[in-house]
Design a protein around this motif. Structure first.
Motif, PDB file in Angstrom:
ATOM      1  N   VAL A  27       0.827  -1.206   0.000  1.00 28.83           N
ATOM      2  CA  VAL A  27       0.000   0.000   0.000  1.00 28.83           C
ATOM      3  C   VAL A  27       0.860   1.254   0.000  1.00 28.83           C
ATOM      4  O   VAL A  27       1.858   1.340   0.718  1.00 28.83           O
ATOM      5  CB  VAL A  27      -0.921   0.023   1.246  1.00 28.83           C
ATOM      6  N   ASN A  28       0.449   2.248  -0.803  1.00 23.70           N
ATOM      7  CA  ASN A  28       1.060   3.571  -0.754  1.00 23.70           C
ATOM      8  C   ASN A  28       0.058   4.555  -0.173  1.00 23.70           C
ATOM      9  O   ASN A  28      -1.117   4.550  -0.565  1.00 23.70           O
ATOM     10  CB  ASN A  28       1.475   4.035  -2.158  1.00 23.70           C
ATOM     11  N   LEU A  29       0.512   5.392   0.748  1.00 20.84           N
ATOM     12  CA  LEU A  29      -0.330   6.414   1.369  1.00 20.84           C
ATOM     13  C   LEU A  29       0.085   7.786   0.856  1.00 20.84           C
ATOM     14  O   LEU A  29       1.229   8.196   1.022  1.00 20.84           O
ATOM     15  CB  LEU A  29      -0.202   6.368   2.894  1.00 20.84           C
ATOM     16  N   GLY A  30      -0.856   8.502   0.238  1.00 24.53           N
ATOM     17  CA  GLY A  30      -0.560   9.812  -0.323  1.00 24.53           C
ATOM     18  C   GLY A  30      -0.320  10.865   0.745  1.00 24.53           C
ATOM     19  O   GLY A  30      -0.636  10.692   1.928  1.00 24.53           O
ATOM     20  N   ILE A  31       0.232  11.990   0.301  1.00 23.36           N
ATOM     21  CA  ILE A  31       0.526  13.112   1.187  1.00 23.36           C
ATOM     22  C   ILE A  31      -0.773  13.716   1.712  1.00 23.36           C
ATOM     23  O   ILE A  31      -1.784  13.759   1.013  1.00 23.36           O
ATOM     24  CB  ILE A  31       1.352  14.169   0.438  1.00 23.36           C
ATOM     25  N   LEU A  59       3.710  -1.013   3.854  1.00 19.51           N
ATOM     26  CA  LEU A  59       3.567   0.347   3.348  1.00 19.51           C
ATOM     27  C   LEU A  59       4.772   0.747   2.501  1.00 19.51           C
ATOM     28  O   LEU A  59       5.921   0.545   2.895  1.00 19.51           O
ATOM     29  CB  LEU A  59       3.401   1.336   4.505  1.00 19.51           C
ATOM     30  N   HIS A  60       4.463   1.327   1.354  1.00 23.07           N
ATOM     31  CA  HIS A  60       5.466   1.827   0.412  1.00 23.07           C
ATOM     32  C   HIS A  60       5.383   3.348   0.386  1.00 23.07           C
ATOM     33  O   HIS A  60       4.303   3.925   0.450  1.00 23.07           O
ATOM     34  CB  HIS A  60       5.145   1.264  -0.981  1.00 23.07           C
ATOM     35  N   THR A  61       6.525   4.008   0.324  1.00 25.97           N
ATOM     36  CA  THR A  61       6.542   5.452   0.143  1.00 25.97           C
ATOM     37  C   THR A  61       7.430   5.776  -1.045  1.00 25.97           C
ATOM     38  O   THR A  61       8.504   5.169  -1.207  1.00 25.97           O
ATOM     39  CB  THR A  61       7.010   6.196   1.407  1.00 25.97           C
ATOM     40  N   GLU A  62       6.960   6.707  -1.920  1.00 25.90           N
ATOM     41  CA  GLU A  62       7.648   6.901  -3.196  1.00 25.90           C
ATOM     42  C   GLU A  62       9.037   7.491  -3.074  1.00 25.90           C
ATOM     43  O   GLU A  62       9.806   7.476  -4.037  1.00 25.90           O
ATOM     44  CB  GLU A  62       6.807   7.736  -4.169  1.00 25.90           C
ATOM     45  N   ASN A  63       9.389   8.026  -1.895  1.00 25.86           N
ATOM     46  CA  ASN A  63      10.758   8.494  -1.745  1.00 25.86           C
ATOM     47  C   ASN A  63      11.724   7.364  -1.400  1.00 25.86           C
ATOM     48  O   ASN A  63      12.901   7.615  -1.172  1.00 25.86           O
ATOM     49  CB  ASN A  63      10.847   9.632  -0.716  1.00 25.86           C
ATOM     50  N   GLY A  64      11.240   6.111  -1.408  1.00 26.54           N
ATOM     51  CA  GLY A  64      12.166   4.996  -1.404  1.00 26.54           C
ATOM     52  C   GLY A  64      12.186   4.086  -0.208  1.00 26.54           C
ATOM     53  O   GLY A  64      13.259   3.797   0.332  1.00 26.54           O
ATOM     54  N   MET A  65      11.030   3.579   0.224  1.00 28.29           N
ATOM     55  CA  MET A  65      11.022   2.694   1.392  1.00 28.29           C
ATOM     56  C   MET A  65       9.856   1.716   1.305  1.00 28.29           C
ATOM     57  O   MET A  65       8.747   2.065   0.895  1.00 28.29           O
ATOM     58  CB  MET A  65      10.898   3.517   2.675  1.00 28.29           C
ATOM     59  N   LEU A  66      10.127   0.479   1.661  1.00 27.50           N
ATOM     60  CA  LEU A  66       9.099  -0.531   1.913  1.00 27.50           C
ATOM     61  C   LEU A  66       9.199  -0.934   3.378  1.00 27.50           C
ATOM     62  O   LEU A  66      10.293  -1.070   3.918  1.00 27.50           O
ATOM     63  CB  LEU A  66       9.312  -1.773   1.053  1.00 27.50           C
ATOM     64  N   VAL A 120      -2.949  -1.338  -3.289  1.00 28.55           N
ATOM     65  CA  VAL A 120      -3.830  -0.219  -2.949  1.00 28.55           C
ATOM     66  C   VAL A 120      -3.003   1.051  -2.828  1.00 28.55           C
ATOM     67  O   VAL A 120      -1.873   1.010  -2.316  1.00 28.55           O
ATOM     68  CB  VAL A 120      -4.562  -0.463  -1.602  1.00 28.55           C
ATOM     69  N   CYS A 121      -3.545   2.164  -3.293  1.00 25.12           N
ATOM     70  CA  CYS A 121      -3.013   3.460  -2.891  1.00 25.12           C
ATOM     71  C   CYS A 121      -4.170   4.268  -2.315  1.00 25.12           C
ATOM     72  O   CYS A 121      -5.318   4.114  -2.734  1.00 25.12           O
ATOM     73  CB  CYS A 121      -2.330   4.196  -4.034  1.00 25.12           C
ATOM     74  N   VAL A 122      -3.846   5.088  -1.336  1.00 26.20           N
ATOM     75  CA  VAL A 122      -4.836   5.958  -0.693  1.00 26.20           C
ATOM     76  C   VAL A 122      -4.401   7.389  -0.969  1.00 26.20           C
ATOM     77  O   VAL A 122      -3.325   7.804  -0.530  1.00 26.20           O
ATOM     78  CB  VAL A 122      -4.928   5.712   0.822  1.00 26.20           C
TER      79      VAL A 122
END
Length: 214
Positions: free
Chosen positions: A26-30, A48-55, A103-105
């Motif tokens: 899952v990615n959680l938006g700003i 949780l995945h974040t686009e600046n580079g982390m799982l 999923v992305c939120v």
């Protein structure tokens, strides 16, 4: 199901967390969506995945747990869970674009009845655009959930027949979680799943979209 009062931010985040499938990536938006991280059940296996580079991102960090080098895409200090990994932006966006997220939120300025999303610019003169990874997530994630207030500061609905703001992605949103109601979108049909501090008749009066409860 009808509830007696609108949901607060934490209640809304908990509601979204409840509906994320166990084991999902899952990615959680700003913005509002980042609060979902604080309400996930550790036993759910959600990654949780974040686009600046982390799982393997964990809940928000506080006090002695704050590491200035460990931030989510919204620059909020976060924790890491066992097994967390780090990578560059190219790899991160490849995960997003390659269909590897379940999923992305995302937050939104508007969502249309057909699931079209507008969340990067209002089009207003002088407004600062904020594309980030929203376009990549909208088309790359298997399911797109939106988390927003149902009405803007002037009382105008943000769930609309057609988006009037610049579009992020076409017909990509499956669910809309708001402080007043939860909506499931399916091929132009808008199903009201739950309401909070507002009746179905009031929703029909204030929203210019056909609502379905079947």
């Amino acid at each position: 199901m009808e509830h007696p009062a609108p949901l607060g931010r934490a209640e809304l985040a908990a509601l979204v967390a409840r509906d994320i499938p166990p084991g999902a990536y899952v990615n959680l938006g700003i913005g509002q969506p980042t609060a979902v991280a604080d309400h996930l059940d550790p036993a759910s296996g959600v990654v949780l995945h974040t686009e600046n580079g982390m799982l393997g991102m964990g809940p928000h960090a506080h006090g002695d747990d704050v590491d200035p080098d460990l931030l989510n895409a919204g620059k909020i200090p976060v924790t890491e869970l066992p097994g967390a990994s780090y990578f560059d932006h190219a790899q991160s966006f490849a995960m997003m674009r390659g269909g590897h997220l379940d999923v992305c939120v995302l937050g939104a300025f508007q969502v249309a009845a057909d699931g079209t999303l507008a969340n990067w610019h209002t089009g207003a003169p002088g407004a600062i655009p904020a594309v980030g990874g929203a376009m990549d997530l909208a088309v790359g994630a298997r399911s797109v959930f939106v988390m927003m207030t149902l009405f803007d500061k002037t009382g105008r609905p943000k769930l609309v027949r057609e988006c009037t703001y610049p579009v992020t992605g076409l017909r990509c949103v499956r669910r809309v979680y708001t402080d007043r109601a939860v909506f499931h979108l399916d091929g132009g049909r808008v199903h009201v799943a739950e309401t909070y501090g507002i009746t179905l008749d009031e929703l029909r009066t204030r929203l210019d979209v056909p609502l379905d409860t079947t």
